[in-house]
Design a protein around this motif. Structure first.
Motif, PDB file in Angstrom:
ATOM      1  N   MET A   1      13.290  49.417  44.604  1.00 56.71           N
ATOM      2  CA  MET A   1      14.550  48.344  44.603  1.00 56.71           C
ATOM      3  C   MET A   1      15.625  48.941  45.237  1.00 56.71           C
ATOM      4  N   HIS A   2      16.310  48.002  46.169  1.00 52.68           N
ATOM      5  CA  HIS A   2      17.413  48.196  46.920  1.00 52.68           C
ATOM      6  C   HIS A   2      18.539  47.441  46.633  1.00 52.68           C
ATOM      7  N   ASP A   3      19.709  47.752  46.975  1.00 56.30           N
ATOM      8  CA  ASP A   3      20.841  46.934  46.560  1.00 56.30           C
ATOM      9  C   ASP A   3      20.948  45.965  47.740  1.00 56.30           C
ATOM     10  N   GLU A   4      21.898  44.914  47.597  1.00 58.98           N
ATOM     11  CA  GLU A   4      21.816  43.936  48.555  1.00 58.98           C
ATOM     12  C   GLU A   4      21.958  44.479  49.999  1.00 58.98           C
ATOM     13  N   THR A   5      22.505  45.511  50.225  1.00 62.61           N
ATOM     14  CA  THR A   5      22.642  46.258  51.649  1.00 62.61           C
ATOM     15  C   THR A   5      21.537  46.764  52.258  1.00 62.61           C
ATOM     16  N   ALA A   8      20.794  51.946  49.253  1.00 59.80           N
ATOM     17  CA  ALA A   8      20.572  52.715  48.346  1.00 59.80           C
ATOM     18  C   ALA A   8      19.666  51.899  47.089  1.00 59.80           C
ATOM     19  N   ARG A   9      18.943  52.596  46.336  1.00 57.36           N
ATOM     20  CA  ARG A   9      18.270  52.239  45.179  1.00 57.36           C
ATOM     21  C   ARG A   9      19.203  51.480  44.002  1.00 57.36           C
ATOM     22  N   ILE A  10      18.677  50.737  43.156  1.00 59.56           N
ATOM     23  CA  ILE A  10      19.515  50.228  42.157  1.00 59.56           C
ATOM     24  C   ILE A  10      19.194  51.445  40.874  1.00 59.56           C
ATOM     25  N   ARG A  11      17.877  51.774  40.812  1.00 60.49           N
ATOM     26  CA  ARG A  11      17.329  52.619  40.131  1.00 60.49           C
ATOM     27  C   ARG A  11      17.055  54.070  40.760  1.00 60.49           C
ATOM     28  N   LEU A  72      14.032  67.052  44.809  1.00 60.77           N
ATOM     29  CA  LEU A  72      13.805  65.648  44.656  1.00 60.77           C
ATOM     30  C   LEU A  72      14.953  65.064  45.070  1.00 60.77           C
ATOM     31  N   ARG A  73      16.306  65.350  44.781  1.00 60.22           N
ATOM     32  CA  ARG A  73      17.285  64.836  44.950  1.00 60.22           C
ATOM     33  C   ARG A  73      17.337  65.041  46.618  1.00 60.22           C
ATOM     34  N   TYR A  74      17.095  66.108  47.299  1.00 59.31           N
ATOM     35  CA  TYR A  74      17.211  66.145  48.688  1.00 59.31           C
ATOM     36  C   TYR A  74      16.125  65.275  49.363  1.00 59.31           C
ATOM     37  N   GLN A  75      15.244  65.263  48.962  1.00 63.43           N
ATOM     38  CA  GLN A  75      13.989  64.396  49.379  1.00 63.43           C
ATOM     39  C   GLN A  75      14.372  62.696  49.331  1.00 63.43           C
ATOM     40  N   HIS A  76      14.793  62.359  48.259  1.00 61.59           N
ATOM     41  CA  HIS A  76      15.321  60.937  48.245  1.00 61.59           C
ATOM     42  C   HIS A  76      16.845  60.624  48.445  1.00 61.59           C
ATOM     43  N   ARG A  77      17.743  61.736  49.059  1.00 63.21           N
ATOM     44  CA  ARG A  77      18.960  61.546  49.158  1.00 63.21           C
ATOM     45  C   ARG A  77      19.591  60.268  49.886  1.00 63.21           C
ATOM     46  N   ARG A  78      18.897  59.872  50.679  1.00 64.25           N
ATOM     47  CA  ARG A  78      18.967  58.505  51.350  1.00 64.25           C
ATOM     48  C   ARG A  78      19.219  57.172  50.468  1.00 64.25           C
ATOM     49  N   HIS A  79      18.568  57.388  49.515  1.00 63.70           N
ATOM     50  CA  HIS A  79      18.137  56.108  48.571  1.00 63.70           C
ATOM     51  C   HIS A  79      18.377  56.159  47.311  1.00 63.70           C
ATOM     52  N   LEU A  80      19.246  57.158  47.001  1.00 63.41           N
ATOM     53  CA  LEU A  80      19.800  57.324  45.502  1.00 63.41           C
ATOM     54  C   LEU A  80      20.816  56.222  45.404  1.00 63.41           C
ATOM     55  N   PRO A  81      20.946  55.776  44.122  1.00 62.66           N
ATOM     56  CA  PRO A  81      21.738  54.648  43.697  1.00 62.66           C
ATOM     57  C   PRO A  81      23.264  55.453  43.852  1.00 62.66           C
ATOM     58  N   HIS A  82      24.371  54.458  44.662  1.00 57.39           N
ATOM     59  CA  HIS A  82      25.636  55.092  44.549  1.00 57.39           C
ATOM     60  C   HIS A  82      26.432  54.864  43.354  1.00 57.39           C
TER      61      HIS A  82
END
Length: 189
Positions: A1-5, A8-11, A72-82
């Motif tokens: 799930m991505h945000d409207e932009t 980043a993911r919502i979850r 995991l944080r590093y691996q997913h860093r570009r897609h984590l919720p803001h």
């Protein structure tokens, strides 16, 4: 799930959500067991036969899971919720500091526990779930043990306070801001 932009993911990713809850249970259990076992009289058989060995090996597990969490944080860093836009500036700063401090202490507290055990002259080592003993890399020194014991205790109590603050913040946003942008519990469920 991505945000409207589309950023980043919502979850958080499922792997991070599962790891978050596993770590939460383990850390709360470690804090409770550390508090409980140190309150037992030395004559209590379970103190040294059950509680200390399990506290040590679960401490190693908490430390390893903290490393996995960082990976995991590093691996997913570009897609984590803001952080939610609706947070007040002081809430944003406090949230950031509490999260970072919890992460640091989930790495530091087990290391201090390891140093405490490794430096104690009467230590029976640090077991790890039937895989043998964790190598003791520190020289035996009861003065160093006393220092590490104090630091480990303070670190664990500080971690406990931060966990309470973290939970209180999540509950505040869940109960007070339910449905609003700052109700972030859904990101981790």
């Amino acid at each position: 799930m991505h945000d409207e932009t589309g950023g980043a993911r919502i979850r958080y990713p499922l792997s991070m959500r599962l790891l978050h809850w596993l770590r939460a249970v383990l850390i709360i259990g470690m804090i409770w067991s550390g508090w409980f076992m140190t309150g037992l009289p030395d004559e209590a058989t379970a103190k040294f036969a059950v509680f200390y060995p399990n506290h040590k090996q679960f401490g190693v597990l908490v430390w390893l899971l903290a490393l996995v969490h960082l990976g995991l944080r590093y691996q997913h860093r570009r897609h984590l919720p803001h952080p939610p836009v609706g947070l007040r500036p002081w809430e944003r700063v406090l949230s950031h500091l509490v999260h970072r401090a919890i992460m640091v202490l989930t790495l530091l507290t087990p290391l201090l526990g390891y140093a405490m055990s490794a430096s104690f002259t009467q230590s029976d080592g640090v077991p790890f779930f039937g895989l043998g003993q964790v190598p003791e890399l520190l020289p035996k020194n009861d003065k160093a043990f006393a220092l590490f014991d104090t630091l480990h205790g303070w670190s664990a109590y500080t971690l406990a306070v931060l966990v309470v603050l973290h939970v209180a913040g999540a509950l505040k946003h869940r109960l007070h801001d339910r449905g609003g942008d700052t109700d972030v519990l859904a990101r981790m469920v």
